[in-house]
Design a protein around this motif. Structure first.
Motif, PDB file in Angstrom:
ATOM      1  N   GLU A   1     -10.100  -8.255  15.507  1.00 40.69           N
ATOM      2  CA  GLU A   1     -11.498  -8.456  15.920  1.00 40.69           C
ATOM      3  C   GLU A   1     -12.213  -9.514  15.083  1.00 40.69           C
ATOM      4  N   VAL A   2     -11.836  -9.665  13.812  1.00 40.62           N
ATOM      5  CA  VAL A   2     -12.522 -10.636  12.949  1.00 40.62           C
ATOM      6  C   VAL A   2     -11.768 -11.961  12.823  1.00 40.62           C
ATOM      7  N   GLY A   3     -10.729 -12.155  13.630  1.00 37.89           N
ATOM      8  CA  GLY A   3     -10.101 -13.469  13.678  1.00 37.89           C
ATOM      9  C   GLY A   3      -8.680 -13.597  13.197  1.00 37.89           C
ATOM     10  N   ALA A   4      -8.015 -12.509  12.837  1.00 37.19           N
ATOM     11  CA  ALA A   4      -6.610 -12.619  12.436  1.00 37.19           C
ATOM     12  C   ALA A   4      -5.782 -13.130  13.616  1.00 37.19           C
ATOM     13  N   ASN A   5      -4.816 -13.999  13.315  1.00 33.16           N
ATOM     14  CA  ASN A   5      -3.905 -14.494  14.348  1.00 33.16           C
ATOM     15  C   ASN A   5      -2.745 -13.543  14.582  1.00 33.16           C
ATOM     16  N   ASP A   6      -2.324 -12.861  13.526  1.00 34.79           N
ATOM     17  CA  ASP A   6      -1.225 -11.903  13.633  1.00 34.79           C
ATOM     18  C   ASP A   6      -1.410 -10.863  12.534  1.00 34.79           C
ATOM     19  N   VAL A   7      -1.003  -9.639  12.834  1.00 34.24           N
ATOM     20  CA  VAL A   7      -1.066  -8.540  11.870  1.00 34.24           C
ATOM     21  C   VAL A   7       0.186  -7.710  12.076  1.00 34.24           C
ATOM     22  N   TYR A   8       0.890  -7.420  10.986  1.00 31.09           N
ATOM     23  CA  TYR A   8       2.047  -6.535  11.103  1.00 31.09           C
ATOM     24  C   TYR A   8       2.255  -5.789   9.801  1.00 31.09           C
ATOM     25  N   TRP A   9       2.912  -4.647   9.939  1.00 33.60           N
ATOM     26  CA  TRP A   9       3.161  -3.741   8.818  1.00 33.60           C
ATOM     27  C   TRP A   9       4.672  -3.589   8.659  1.00 33.60           C
ATOM     28  N   ILE A  10       5.135  -3.589   7.412  1.00 35.96           N
ATOM     29  CA  ILE A  10       6.564  -3.417   7.125  1.00 35.96           C
ATOM     30  C   ILE A  10       6.726  -2.230   6.189  1.00 35.96           C
ATOM     31  N   PRO A  11       7.595  -1.264   6.552  1.00 34.51           N
ATOM     32  CA  PRO A  11       7.851  -0.164   5.606  1.00 34.51           C
ATOM     33  C   PRO A  11       8.626  -0.700   4.403  1.00 34.51           C
TER      34      PRO A  11
ATOM     35  N   PHE B   1     -10.088  -4.952   2.100  1.00 31.04           N
ATOM     36  CA  PHE B   1     -10.566  -4.227   0.921  1.00 31.04           C
ATOM     37  C   PHE B   1     -11.394  -2.997   1.273  1.00 31.04           C
ATOM     38  N   SER B   2     -12.112  -3.036   2.388  1.00 31.87           N
ATOM     39  CA  SER B   2     -12.945  -1.876   2.734  1.00 31.87           C
ATOM     40  C   SER B   2     -12.179  -0.801   3.504  1.00 31.87           C
ATOM     41  N   GLU B   3     -11.142  -1.166   4.230  1.00 33.25           N
ATOM     42  CA  GLU B   3     -10.445  -0.200   5.091  1.00 33.25           C
ATOM     43  C   GLU B   3      -9.105   0.283   4.544  1.00 33.25           C
ATOM     44  N   THR B   4      -8.544  -0.395   3.543  1.00 33.51           N
ATOM     45  CA  THR B   4      -7.274   0.052   2.963  1.00 33.51           C
ATOM     46  C   THR B   4      -7.505   0.480   1.526  1.00 33.51           C
ATOM     47  N   THR B   5      -6.450   0.954   0.893  1.00 38.76           N
ATOM     48  CA  THR B   5      -6.543   1.378  -0.506  1.00 38.76           C
ATOM     49  C   THR B   5      -5.994   0.341  -1.477  1.00 38.76           C
ATOM     50  N   THR B   6      -5.718  -0.871  -0.988  1.00 38.46           N
ATOM     51  CA  THR B   6      -5.142  -1.883  -1.868  1.00 38.46           C
ATOM     52  C   THR B   6      -6.138  -2.317  -2.944  1.00 38.46           C
ATOM     53  N   LEU B   7      -5.599  -2.723  -4.080  1.00 38.02           N
ATOM     54  CA  LEU B   7      -6.407  -3.240  -5.177  1.00 38.02           C
ATOM     55  C   LEU B   7      -6.225  -4.744  -5.355  1.00 38.02           C
ATOM     56  N   GLY B   8      -5.343  -5.345  -4.536  1.00 41.28           N
ATOM     57  CA  GLY B   8      -5.107  -6.780  -4.677  1.00 41.28           C
ATOM     58  C   GLY B   8      -4.368  -7.352  -3.481  1.00 41.28           C
ATOM     59  N   LEU B   9      -4.464  -8.669  -3.339  1.00 40.65           N
ATOM     60  CA  LEU B   9      -3.846  -9.377  -2.219  1.00 40.65           C
ATOM     61  C   LEU B   9      -3.027 -10.551  -2.728  1.00 40.65           C
TER      62      LEU B   9
ATOM     63  N   ILE C   1       0.849  -1.190   0.000  1.00 39.20           N
ATOM     64  CA  ILE C   1       0.000   0.000   0.000  1.00 39.20           C
ATOM     65  C   ILE C   1       0.881   1.236   0.000  1.00 39.20           C
ATOM     66  N   ASP C   2       0.655   2.152  -0.969  1.00 39.84           N
ATOM     67  CA  ASP C   2       1.478   3.358  -1.020  1.00 39.84           C
ATOM     68  C   ASP C   2       0.657   4.647  -1.064  1.00 39.84           C
ATOM     69  N   ASP C   3      -0.643   4.540  -0.956  1.00 43.53           N
ATOM     70  CA  ASP C   3      -1.471   5.738  -1.098  1.00 43.53           C
ATOM     71  C   ASP C   3      -2.524   5.847   0.002  1.00 43.53           C
ATOM     72  N   MET C   4      -2.168   5.402   1.198  1.00 43.40           N
ATOM     73  CA  MET C   4      -3.102   5.435   2.322  1.00 43.40           C
ATOM     74  C   MET C   4      -2.458   6.183   3.485  1.00 43.40           C
ATOM     75  N   ASN C   5      -3.261   6.903   4.224  1.00 43.85           N
ATOM     76  CA  ASN C   5      -2.773   7.588   5.413  1.00 43.85           C
ATOM     77  C   ASN C   5      -2.254   6.544   6.402  1.00 43.85           C
ATOM     78  N   PRO C   6      -0.979   6.572   6.772  1.00 45.70           N
ATOM     79  CA  PRO C   6      -0.428   5.566   7.686  1.00 45.70           C
ATOM     80  C   PRO C   6      -1.026   5.621   9.091  1.00 45.70           C
ATOM     81  N   GLU C   7      -1.704   6.713   9.430  1.00 47.37           N
ATOM     82  CA  GLU C   7      -2.366   6.781  10.730  1.00 47.37           C
ATOM     83  C   GLU C   7      -3.492   5.762  10.839  1.00 47.37           C
ATOM     84  N   PHE C   8      -3.969   5.262   9.702  1.00 49.06           N
ATOM     85  CA  PHE C   8      -5.058   4.286   9.716  1.00 49.06           C
ATOM     86  C   PHE C   8      -4.611   2.896  10.162  1.00 49.06           C
ATOM     87  N   THR C   9      -3.292   2.643  10.198  1.00 47.84           N
ATOM     88  CA  THR C   9      -2.798   1.282  10.418  1.00 47.84           C
ATOM     89  C   THR C   9      -3.227   0.684  11.755  1.00 47.84           C
ATOM     90  N   SER C  10      -3.212   1.443  12.837  1.00 47.74           N
ATOM     91  CA  SER C  10      -3.582   0.850  14.127  1.00 47.74           C
ATOM     92  C   SER C  10      -5.069   0.487  14.150  1.00 47.74           C
TER      93      SER C  10
END
Length: 156
Positions: free
Chosen positions: A38-48, A77-85, A21-30
């Motif tokens: 909340e929906v069941g992820a076991n782990d979530v992390y972000w890498i610059p 898909f609803s909370e980030t600006t990504t177009l693919g996974l 993701i390169d076009d999203m406000n990074p403040e949204f990450t937390s």
């Protein structure tokens, strides 16, 4: 405390989902991270990362059981600006874990203990409990951690 990994085991049927993701406000990450847990992820992390044309971006990584994929995809898909996974199949070896309550001069604190082949190999005080004590009693957080670890070692 709720906990369901008392025995060492391997979880098969896991997916590592990635999105650059390169076009999203990074403040949204937390917020996004919280929603994914909340929906069941076991782990979530972000890498610059550095993306094409030298643009700074973030790589979102989400570890999830395959049967939770729809819920996680919906959030991404609803909370980030990504177009693919990207999807990578994974298996996770998890240590046996348990919570142990230790008594301190400030009250009880949970410690998460990790076991490999039945042997204690690591342990860590619960951060939020230690943080609350440090704030309430106005003592350095590192002193709370030291006291909790000391009491845990004496009890083992």
């Amino acid at each position: 405390m709720e906990f369901n990994h008392r025995s060492e085991h391997t979880d098969d049927n896991m997916l590592l989902i990635q999105a650059n993701i390169d076009d999203m406000n990074p403040e949204f990450t937390s917020y996004i991270t919280d929603r994914l847990f909340e929906v069941g992820a076991n782990d979530v992390y972000w890498i610059p990362i550095i993306m094409k044309k030298g643009r700074p971006g973030l790589m979102l990584n989400v570890l999830v059981q395959e049967d939770q994929l729809d819920r996680v995809e919906n959030i991404i898909f609803s909370e980030t600006t990504t177009l693919g996974l990207r999807y990578l199949h994974a298996a996770c070896h998890r240590l046996g874990r348990e919570f142990v309550v230790v008594e301190t001069t400030w009250g009880p604190v949970h410690v998460k203990a990790g076991y490999y082949k039945g042997k204690l190999i690591q342990y860590a005080p619960e951060f939020k409990e230690c943080e609350a004590i440090a704030r309430k009693y106005e003592v350095p957080l590192k002193h709370v951690y030291e006291e909790v670890k000391k009491q845990f070692k004496q009890g083992k």
